[in-house]
Design an enzyme around this catalytic site. Structure first.
Site, PDB file in Angstrom:
ATOM      1  N   GLU A 166      76.116  25.895   1.619  1.00 21.26           N
ATOM      2  CA  GLU A 166      75.231  25.719   0.556  1.00 21.26           C
ATOM      3  C   GLU A 166      75.514  26.320  -0.840  1.00 21.26           C
ATOM      4  OE1 GLU A 166      71.034  25.821   1.488  1.00 21.26           O
ATOM      5  OE2 GLU A 166      71.263  24.268   3.072  1.00 21.26           O
ATOM      6  N   GLU A 351      72.339  20.861   8.936  1.00 23.45           N
ATOM      7  CA  GLU A 351      70.820  21.257   9.115  1.00 23.45           C
ATOM      8  C   GLU A 351      69.889  20.043   8.676  1.00 23.45           C
ATOM      9  OE1 GLU A 351      70.011  24.716   6.703  1.00 23.45           O
ATOM     10  OE2 GLU A 351      72.056  25.433   7.203  1.00 23.45           O
TER      11      GLU A 351
HETATM   12  C1  FCB Z   1      68.729  26.196   4.151  1.00 22.64           C
HETATM   13  C2  FCB Z   1      69.226  27.225   4.739  1.00 22.64           C
HETATM   14  C3  FCB Z   1      69.071  27.863   5.960  1.00 22.64           C
HETATM   15  C4  FCB Z   1      67.606  27.775   6.173  1.00 22.64           C
HETATM   16  C5  FCB Z   1      66.841  26.451   5.514  1.00 22.64           C
HETATM   17  C6  FCB Z   1      65.517  26.208   5.803  1.00 22.64           C
HETATM   18  O1  FCB Z   1      68.748  25.948   2.687  1.00 22.64           O
HETATM   19  O2  FCB Z   1      70.614  26.989   4.740  1.00 22.64           O
HETATM   20  O3  FCB Z   1      69.401  29.124   5.955  1.00 22.64           O
HETATM   21  O4  FCB Z   1      66.894  28.735   5.378  1.00 22.64           O
HETATM   22  O5  FCB Z   1      67.440  26.135   4.470  1.00 22.64           O
END
Ligand code: FCB
Length: 440
Positions: A166, A351
């Site tokens: 990210e 994610e």
């Molecule tokens: C993302 C992050 C991860 C976690 C989620 C909820 O932005 O990569 O580490 O905190 O959000």
């Protein structure tokens, strides 16, 4: 009651996994880990709520890998901690740390899981603060050395590897909005970091390539920009948000240029001769990771620095982070990657998940029905993409465990497994059992 019977419809080659990150789970008081910018930030801005203990994954990792296996998953995304491996400087290795990741990788492989390591998930060694962290190109070079080390040390134990998690959070969220470490609120710092973190990625790709035949990717987080209404000023504001938040990173990686709309407001703050780096930034990748959580409602809002938008609270159902459920955004971005950037690249949803106000009930169980609904809605979107022939190949639930949720400390629970932070006891939630019901 919601369920995950949708899992039966996925192709057998589709990868299911779960994701974590080093600072959020390992516990940096164990095993000689050094300090990161998050320890410093926690001390100054978060009343000292830090990752000193986290989930003590350092000692509990075997149990945690077993838990992943018990989900019926076949992959595990985790990150290497730079301060654990090099606590003091980039030359003196902490052998405890080296040994820890060796044991971790061995355990992952023993359980027949595919490791998906990430090289940088935000725990920059604090020593780099002296040279302004990612605002200094030297940090990028040191990151390339670190990448080389990892690949040489562990390269035969994994195939896929991601460089950075990210880059928007590393730069904008941490240097313009000031919400994450190092907590700056300065457009120049933000824009130089937006560039340098991509350069660090590119140099890391080069370092990895000299060493091994890895399949290299990067993990981008995309947020859907919903204009407040159809007024032209709000439509344009949403375009600018999308350009800064999303397209800045994907245009640079896939096309070797920054979007014109962003350059209009940010170009003056970029390092001199920035375009010389774009070739390095856009080295071809073998896969792309997409993290997706929610959308933002965008309204025009005049600001002195030209960032003329603000985000508003929406009206859809929300998670405990106050983030709206907006599953349509997930398929929107998968399609965007295939249609606008690369129609062949394997896409992994690295994610997706939700924070929920989880509590143990009288039977010491956690019934997280809302989370099951959340997963189900997002998995539906992915299935649609697969059926349309888009190249989405895997899905990682965030997260295995309740953990240290950055600026929110331990108050936001994202796990498939509940963690009692007083004694590190792990208790699988109902969402955990829903996955295993259909995948095992
Ligand atoms: C993302 C992050 C991860 C976690 C989620 C909820 O932005 O990569 O580490 O905190 O959000």
């Amino acid at each position: 009651m919601n369920n995950l019977s949708i899992l039966k419809n996925f192709p057998s080659s589709f990868i299911f996994g779960t994701a974590t990150s080093s600072y959020q789970i390992e516990g940096n008081k164990y095993g000689g880990c050094g300090k990161s910018i998050w320890d410093d930030f926690a001390r100054k801005k978060l009343n000292g709520i830090d990752g000193l203990n986290a989930c003590n994954h350092y000692e509990y990792f075997e149990e945690d890998i077993k838990l992943i296996k018990g989900l019926g998953f076949n992959a595990y995304r985790f990150s290497f901690s730079w301060p654990r491996l090099f606590p003091e400087n980039n030359n003196d290795i902490n052998m405890d740390g080296v040994d820890f990741y060796k044991r971790l990788l061995d355990k992952i492989l023993e359980k027949d899981l595919e490791p998906f390591p990430t090289l940088y998930h935000w725990d920059l060694p604090v020593r780099f603060s002296k040279i302004e962290g990612w605002e200094n190109k030297d940090t990028c070079k040191r990151f390339a050395e670190f990448s080389y080390f990892i690949s040489q040390q562990y390269g035969d134990l994994f195939k896929k590897i991601a460089t950075v998690n990210e880059p928007w959070c590393v730069s904008w969220l941490s240097h313009y909005l000031g919400e994450h470490a190092p907590g700056k609120q300065n457009l120049k710092s933000a824009v130089s970091t937006m560039h340098n973190i991509l350069l660090a990625h590119g140099l890391s790709v080069e370092a990895l390539k000299t060493n091994n035949s890895h399949e290299i990717g990067i993990v981008l987080n995309n947020q859907y920009a919903e204009p407040l209404d159809q007024k032209e000023e709000n439509l344009n504001a949403a375009k600018l948000f999308d350009s800064i938040h999303n397209r800045w990173f994907s245009d640079a990686i896939f096309k070797g240029k920054y979007p014109e709309l962003s350059l209009g407001v940010l170009e003056d703050y970029l390092p001199k001769n920035y375009d010389n780096d774009l070739r390095t930034i856009s080295h071809p990748l073998q896969w792309i990771g997409l993290n997706y959580y929610t959308r933002s409602i965008i309204k025009y809002h005049e600001s002195e620095d030209g960032i003329n938008y603000k985000t508003l609270r929406g009206f859809l159902k929300k998670t405990d982070m106050d983030w709206e459920y907006f599953p349509e955004g997930l398929s929107y971005f998968i399609k965007r990657i295939n249609k606008e950037y690369d129609d062949k690249i394997p896409i992994f949803i690295t994610e997706n998940g939700m924070a929920n106000d989880d509590k143990l009930n009288s039977k010491k169980e956690v019934d997280d029905d809302d989370r099951i609904e959340f997963f189900n809605l997002h998995l539906k979107e992915i299935l649609k993409c697969i059926r349309e022939g888009l190249t989405v190949k895997g899905y990682f639930a965030w997260s295995l465990l309740d953990n240290y949720e950055w600026a929110f400390g331990y108050t936001k629970r994202f796990g498939l497994v509940y963690v009692d932070f007083d004694n590190f006891k792990r208790i699988p939630k109902r969402s955990y059992y829903e996955f295993s019901k259909y995948l095992i």
